[in-house]
Design a protein around this motif. Structure first.
Motif, PDB file in Angstrom:
ATOM      1  N   ASN A  53      39.786  27.789  31.116  1.00  0.00           N
ATOM      2  CA  ASN A  53      40.085  28.872  30.188  1.00  0.00           C
ATOM      3  C   ASN A  53      41.590  29.101  30.277  1.00  0.00           C
ATOM      4  OD1 ASN A  53      40.153  31.185  28.636  1.00  0.00           O
ATOM      5  ND2 ASN A  53      39.337  32.533  30.232  1.00  0.00           N
ATOM      6  N   THR A 104      29.259  32.590  36.772  1.00  0.00           N
ATOM      7  CA  THR A 104      29.052  33.948  36.278  1.00  0.00           C
ATOM      8  C   THR A 104      27.871  34.014  35.328  1.00  0.00           C
ATOM      9  OG1 THR A 104      30.113  35.802  35.136  1.00  0.00           O
ATOM     10  CG2 THR A 104      30.653  33.624  34.329  1.00  0.00           C
ATOM     11  N   SER A 112      28.201  36.196  32.923  1.00  0.00           N
ATOM     12  CA  SER A 112      28.851  36.896  31.802  1.00  0.00           C
ATOM     13  C   SER A 112      28.903  36.086  30.517  1.00  0.00           C
ATOM     14  CB  SER A 112      30.293  37.243  32.173  1.00  0.00           C
ATOM     15  OG  SER A 112      30.336  38.165  33.223  1.00  0.00           O
ATOM     16  N   ASP A 130      36.277  27.006  39.485  1.00  0.00           N
ATOM     17  CA  ASP A 130      35.813  28.146  38.692  1.00  0.00           C
ATOM     18  C   ASP A 130      35.029  27.586  37.505  1.00  0.00           C
ATOM     19  OD1 ASP A 130      35.522  30.275  36.913  1.00  0.00           O
ATOM     20  OD2 ASP A 130      37.449  31.178  37.445  1.00  0.00           O
ATOM     21  N   SER A 183      32.350  37.401  38.460  1.00  0.00           N
ATOM     22  CA  SER A 183      32.984  36.399  39.316  1.00  0.00           C
ATOM     23  C   SER A 183      34.399  36.821  39.684  1.00  0.00           C
ATOM     24  CB  SER A 183      32.940  35.002  38.691  1.00  0.00           C
ATOM     25  OG  SER A 183      33.420  35.019  37.390  1.00  0.00           O
ATOM     26  N   ASN A 184      34.972  37.770  38.935  1.00  0.00           N
ATOM     27  CA  ASN A 184      36.271  38.302  39.354  1.00  0.00           C
ATOM     28  C   ASN A 184      36.197  38.880  40.766  1.00  0.00           C
ATOM     29  OD1 ASN A 184      37.875  37.755  37.104  1.00  0.00           O
ATOM     30  ND2 ASN A 184      37.184  39.576  36.035  1.00  0.00           N
ATOM     31  N   TYR A 220      32.297  28.674  32.694  1.00  0.00           N
ATOM     32  CA  TYR A 220      31.777  28.161  31.413  1.00  0.00           C
ATOM     33  C   TYR A 220      30.943  26.891  31.581  1.00  0.00           C
ATOM     34  CZ  TYR A 220      35.173  31.536  29.885  1.00  0.00           C
ATOM     35  OH  TYR A 220      35.867  32.702  29.715  1.00  0.00           O
ATOM     36  N   ARG A 222      27.592  42.649  34.758  1.00  0.00           N
ATOM     37  CA  ARG A 222      28.547  42.360  35.838  1.00  0.00           C
ATOM     38  C   ARG A 222      27.885  41.643  37.008  1.00  0.00           C
ATOM     39  NH1 ARG A 222      31.771  41.069  34.261  1.00  0.00           N
ATOM     40  NH2 ARG A 222      33.428  41.460  35.755  1.00  0.00           N
TER      41      ARG A 222
HETATM   42  N1  PMP Z   1      36.615  32.829  35.480  1.00  0.00           N
HETATM   43  C1  PMP Z   1      36.986  32.496  34.245  1.00  0.00           C
HETATM   44  C2  PMP Z   1      37.567  31.139  34.006  1.00  0.00           C
HETATM   45  C3  PMP Z   1      36.833  33.405  33.191  1.00  0.00           C
HETATM   46  O1  PMP Z   1      37.229  33.082  31.967  1.00  0.00           O
HETATM   47  C4  PMP Z   1      36.267  34.680  33.458  1.00  0.00           C
HETATM   48  C5  PMP Z   1      36.057  35.713  32.358  1.00  0.00           C
HETATM   49  N2  PMP Z   1      36.988  35.781  31.385  1.00  0.00           N
HETATM   50  C6  PMP Z   1      35.916  34.973  34.770  1.00  0.00           C
HETATM   51  C7  PMP Z   1      36.086  34.024  35.754  1.00  0.00           C
HETATM   52  C8  PMP Z   1      35.399  36.313  35.188  1.00  0.00           C
HETATM   53  O2  PMP Z   1      34.275  36.713  34.546  1.00  0.00           O
HETATM   54  P1  PMP Z   1      33.282  37.778  35.153  1.00  0.00           P
HETATM   55  O3  PMP Z   1      34.047  38.644  36.113  1.00  0.00           O
HETATM   56  O4  PMP Z   1      32.788  38.515  33.954  1.00  0.00           O
HETATM   57  O5  PMP Z   1      32.237  36.988  35.839  1.00  0.00           O
END
Ligand code: PMP
Length: 366
Positions: free
Chosen positions: A175, A228, A230, A200, A101-102, A203, A239
């Motif tokens: 987060n 995400t 992840s 975002d 998601s980054n 979680y 990823r």
């Molecule tokens: N958004 C938040 C709030 C996150 O904590 C994280 C990962 N630490 C991400 C986005 C990005 O995660 P990823 O790129 O692995 O999807």
């Protein structure tokens, strides 16, 4: 001696605004108990590993060709997962995916931020938001949360209406603090924001609150929900991040995305992982109840615990968070110093890892 080692950053024509910046990243240390990056501690089940292997083997035979640039099949699978998770009917045109998601967030700021534009976030929050803003030359407008890390929604709505950021980030669950927002408060924020609001939801699966996806129909020109694989999906190494929004938002992102950004292997592996969603997401229940146990135990030991709706817990108070972080490391437990004074963040692990963390906490608190 490595070739080129004699020069440093100062010898390069680096952008002035990047001089002195530090790259994002938690230490990747080889420690028995690693509870620092909010991953799912459970490895993918054997059936998923077998399915990914088979899918990737099939994809390998096609590696002389570029991947599906639009990732249609993957987006269809993501749409059907998100529809079943939220009850909101979504189709391929509503979904977009990228390498984590980054990358999704970066594409959003490439399209909707940039020079002369502003992005706003309610801090402390995910520290990549301002870094992605910096990388895309979007002005960053940090806006504080309450001292207890909750969001004063009425005040936040007022700030959005007055400051008029082009993009506002609302992280729910947030987060590194763990709290989430009810739908009514998200609605209040989006209604007040003249620009785009990115919720975002990295979680979201760990939260008991409904997803902001339910508000896209009401605010099609203002709301993007990013997600995400992840965290809950235990696919951090794969990823794969994605978003849900109005089709026009997805069309806008096509203008900035690199062609073929999602490799054939990533698309195949993510689709295989999605076929096992039910199995993988079973761990969410275990992790949520472990989170509640960790919060309660920490409180019992006398720590200040910030209520969490995610798979991590922010706790304190320490006279020196850095020294305490090192004490945990000396006990073989790697947690995260997120830069909030007097606090540290622990990711929820397996019951055995959480026991090790709690045992270390008991010794450290003495
Ligand atoms: N958004 C938040 C709030 C996150 O904590 C994280 C990962 N630490 C991400 C986005 C990005 O995660 P990823 O790129 O692995 O999807």
């Amino acid at each position: 001696m490595t070739i080129g080692e004699s020069i440093g950053l100062d010898d390069l024509p680096l952008r002035a605004d990047l001089r002195g910046a530090s790259p994002y990243g938690a230490p990747q240390l080889d420690v028995p108990v690693r509870l620092n990056t909010n991953e799912n501690p459970y490895p993918p089940p054997p059936a998923l590993v077998a399915d990914v292997t088979e899918a990737v083997t099939g994809a390998a035979a096609e590696l002389h060709r570029y991947p599906d640039r639009d990732a249609i099949a993957l987006r269809a699978d993501l749409a059907s997962y998100l529809t079943s998770a939220t009850g909101v009917p979504l189709g391929v045109p509503n979904l977009w995916a990228a390498n984590g998601s980054n990358e999704v967030l970066q594409q959003i700021l490439q399209a909707f931020g940039g020079p002369g534009r502003t992005a706003l976030g309610f801090e402390p929050s995910y520290s990549m938001h301002p870094i992605i803003a910096a990388g895309t030359r979007t002005e960053w407008a940090p806006t504080p949360r309450r001292p207890d890390f909750t969001l004063d929604t009425a005040r936040a709505a007022d700030i959005l209406a007055r400051r008029r950021p082009d993009v506002a980030f609302v992280t729910s669950p947030n987060n590194p603090t763990g709290g989430s927002l009810p739908l009514a408060e998200l609605r209040e924020l989006i209604a007040a924001a003249p620009g785009l609001v990115v919720v975002d939801e990295a979680y979201a699966e760990f939260s008991s609150r409904p997803s902001a996806v339910g508000l896209i129909g009401e605010f099609p020109a203002r709301l993007i929900v990013s997600r995400t694989m992840s965290k809950a999906f235990a696919f951090a190494g794969g990823r794969l991040g994605y978003l849900a929004a109005a089709p026009a938002v997805v069309d806008a992102l096509q203008l900035v995305r690199l062609p073929y950004h999602l490799s054939t292997l990533t698309q195949a592996a993510a689709r295989a992982a999605l076929r096992h969603a039910e199995e993988t997401l079973h761990s969410v229940h275990v992790l949520s109840s472990e989170r509640d146990r960790v919060m309660e135990s920490l409180r019992g030991l006398g720590f200040d615990v910030v209520h969490s709706d995610a798979n991590f817990v922010l706790f304190g108070r320490f006279t020196d968070a850095r020294t305490t972080w090192q004490s945990y490391l000396d006990h073989g437990v790697l947690i995260r110093d997120v830069g909030i004074p007097a606090h540290l963040r622990v990711t929820i692990g397996t019951p055995a890892e959480n026991d090790a963390f709690l045992a270390a906490s008991e010794e450290i608190v003495r």
